[in-house]
Structures are given as C-alpha cells and as structure tokens.
Write a protein that holds these residues in place. Structure first.
Motif, PDB file in Angstrom:
ATOM      1  N   GLY A  61     -50.587  91.583  86.531  1.00 40.97           N
ATOM      2  CA  GLY A  61     -50.153  92.754  87.318  1.00 40.97           C
ATOM      3  C   GLY A  61     -49.028  92.394  88.343  1.00 40.97           C
ATOM      4  O   GLY A  61     -48.738  93.386  88.934  1.00 40.97           O
ATOM      5  N   HIS A  62     -48.536  91.194  88.317  1.00 41.83           N
ATOM      6  CA  HIS A  62     -47.390  91.010  89.463  1.00 41.83           C
ATOM      7  C   HIS A  62     -46.260  90.390  88.621  1.00 41.83           C
ATOM      8  O   HIS A  62     -46.365  90.077  87.299  1.00 41.83           O
ATOM      9  CB  HIS A  62     -47.706  90.020  90.281  1.00 41.83           C
ATOM     10  N   GLY A  63     -45.030  90.763  89.238  1.00 41.40           N
ATOM     11  CA  GLY A  63     -43.837  90.097  88.807  1.00 41.40           C
ATOM     12  C   GLY A  63     -43.762  88.608  88.798  1.00 41.40           C
ATOM     13  O   GLY A  63     -44.952  87.854  89.090  1.00 41.40           O
ATOM     14  N   PRO A  64     -42.740  87.918  88.612  1.00 41.44           N
ATOM     15  CA  PRO A  64     -42.697  86.714  89.005  1.00 41.44           C
ATOM     16  C   PRO A  64     -43.324  86.052  90.292  1.00 41.44           C
ATOM     17  O   PRO A  64     -42.668  86.804  91.394  1.00 41.44           O
ATOM     18  CB  PRO A  64     -41.315  86.211  88.853  1.00 41.44           C
ATOM     19  N   LEU A  65     -43.952  85.000  90.171  1.00 45.34           N
ATOM     20  CA  LEU A  65     -44.497  84.421  91.567  1.00 45.34           C
ATOM     21  C   LEU A  65     -44.031  83.047  91.740  1.00 45.34           C
ATOM     22  O   LEU A  65     -44.057  82.431  90.476  1.00 45.34           O
ATOM     23  CB  LEU A  65     -45.896  84.355  91.697  1.00 45.34           C
ATOM     24  N   SER A  66     -43.623  82.529  92.673  1.00 47.31           N
ATOM     25  CA  SER A  66     -43.340  81.020  92.994  1.00 47.31           C
ATOM     26  C   SER A  66     -44.691  80.429  92.672  1.00 47.31           C
ATOM     27  O   SER A  66     -45.801  80.616  93.006  1.00 47.31           O
ATOM     28  CB  SER A  66     -42.854  80.757  94.250  1.00 47.31           C
ATOM     29  N   ILE A  67     -44.278  78.842  92.366  1.00 48.03           N
ATOM     30  CA  ILE A  67     -45.810  78.181  92.310  1.00 48.03           C
ATOM     31  C   ILE A  67     -46.297  77.941  93.569  1.00 48.03           C
ATOM     32  O   ILE A  67     -47.418  77.817  93.742  1.00 48.03           O
ATOM     33  CB  ILE A  67     -45.188  76.678  91.690  1.00 48.03           C
ATOM     34  N   ARG A  68     -45.530  77.989  94.672  1.00 41.40           N
ATOM     35  CA  ARG A  68     -46.162  77.718  95.886  1.00 41.40           C
ATOM     36  C   ARG A  68     -46.930  78.876  96.398  1.00 41.40           C
ATOM     37  O   ARG A  68     -47.977  78.810  96.738  1.00 41.40           O
ATOM     38  CB  ARG A  68     -44.784  77.384  96.959  1.00 41.40           C
ATOM     39  N   GLU A  69     -46.454  80.061  95.925  1.00 42.07           N
ATOM     40  CA  GLU A  69     -47.343  81.315  96.401  1.00 42.07           C
ATOM     41  C   GLU A  69     -48.629  81.273  95.530  1.00 42.07           C
ATOM     42  O   GLU A  69     -49.465  81.848  95.824  1.00 42.07           O
ATOM     43  CB  GLU A  69     -46.228  82.733  95.877  1.00 42.07           C
ATOM     44  N   VAL A  70     -48.488  81.108  94.145  1.00 37.03           N
ATOM     45  CA  VAL A  70     -49.707  80.872  93.414  1.00 37.03           C
ATOM     46  C   VAL A  70     -50.625  80.034  93.896  1.00 37.03           C
ATOM     47  O   VAL A  70     -51.815  80.259  94.189  1.00 37.03           O
ATOM     48  CB  VAL A  70     -49.194  80.603  91.805  1.00 37.03           C
ATOM     49  N   ALA A  97     -39.313  82.649  84.592  1.00 37.78           N
ATOM     50  CA  ALA A  97     -38.465  83.702  85.139  1.00 37.78           C
ATOM     51  C   ALA A  97     -37.757  83.367  86.395  1.00 37.78           C
ATOM     52  O   ALA A  97     -38.254  82.515  87.016  1.00 37.78           O
ATOM     53  CB  ALA A  97     -39.370  84.898  85.154  1.00 37.78           C
ATOM     54  N   PRO A  98     -36.785  84.290  86.537  1.00 35.50           N
ATOM     55  CA  PRO A  98     -35.859  84.113  87.769  1.00 35.50           C
ATOM     56  C   PRO A  98     -36.898  84.531  88.914  1.00 35.50           C
ATOM     57  O   PRO A  98     -37.564  85.516  88.840  1.00 35.50           O
ATOM     58  CB  PRO A  98     -34.891  85.197  87.579  1.00 35.50           C
ATOM     59  N   GLY A  99     -36.840  83.565  89.741  1.00 41.49           N
ATOM     60  CA  GLY A  99     -37.964  83.948  90.723  1.00 41.49           C
ATOM     61  C   GLY A  99     -39.426  83.136  90.827  1.00 41.49           C
ATOM     62  O   GLY A  99     -40.087  83.483  91.501  1.00 41.49           O
ATOM     63  N   GLY A 100     -39.544  82.563  89.594  1.00 38.40           N
ATOM     64  CA  GLY A 100     -41.072  81.868  89.422  1.00 38.40           C
ATOM     65  C   GLY A 100     -41.407  82.038  88.063  1.00 38.40           C
ATOM     66  O   GLY A 100     -40.758  81.934  87.161  1.00 38.40           O
TER      67      GLY A 100
END
Length: 118
Positions: A61-70, A97-100
C-alpha cells in the motif's frame, strides 16, 4: 486489486501454466494475479521467512520506501533488512524503483497443500 499468489508446484506445472497464459489472447483483467512458484515448502520458507514477510507488510500500500525507512518501520538494523530485501529482489518478490523498493501488489495469497511424508 493485484494479488501475488504463492504456490508450491513442480517446474513442469509452472511451465505448463505459463504456456497456457501466453496462449490466452484476452487482455489481463483488473484483478490480475501474479504467481510466484516454489518447488517445496523449504524453498518458500527460505525466501518468505517471517522477518521478510514483515518487510512485505510494511511495503503493501505504499510507494517506494528506502531500505533505511523499512528498517525503521520493522524495528530492525539496516544491515539485516538490506540482506532480506536483497533476497526478496533476487527472487522477484519486490522491485527496485526510484526512491527505494516497492512491493507492487496489494496482497499475498498462499495456495498450496502440505502432505505427510511418504
């Protein structure tokens, strides 16, 4: 809604299903179902271990997330999450994807039986 269906099936069954899908000339439906097949329960568990499923829950349900945010959202260290995300990418479960990273499905459906050993 897009669903990722996880199955345990032989390589022959997987290839037969893919051949049937290729031969169909109808356009894909809105409720597209992608399939990820494994030859055994052990293979499923290697790729979709509990900590990796937690990562997928965060991504749904989210767009791209960085690994750090995950890593922050699952409460784990970056290195461990990076290793798990790398395995998920290599097995076609998540995409870069761009952004994560992104899980391009709305849900996961597990479709298999586990039988007693012979």
């Amino acid at each position: 809604m897009t669903t990722l269906t996880v199955k345990i099936e032989s390589l022959e069954d997987t290839m037969s299903r893919m051949g049937s899908a290729i031969r169909q000339e109808a356009a894909p439906s809105q409720d597209a179902v992608a399939t990820l097949s494994f030859p055994s329960w052990d293979a499923v568990h290697r790729v979709l271990a509990p900590k990796r499923l937690n990562i997928l829950k965060v991504l749904v349900g989210h767009g791209p997330l960085s690994i750090r945010e995950v890593a922050r959202r699952v409460g784990r260290d970056f290195k461990g999450v990076y290793t798990d995300v790398d395995a998920l990418v290599k097995n076609g479960v998540v995409e870069k994807a761009p952004g994560g990273i992104v899980f391009p499905y709305d849900r996961i459906h597990f479709d298999f039986d586990i039988r007693a050993a012979a």
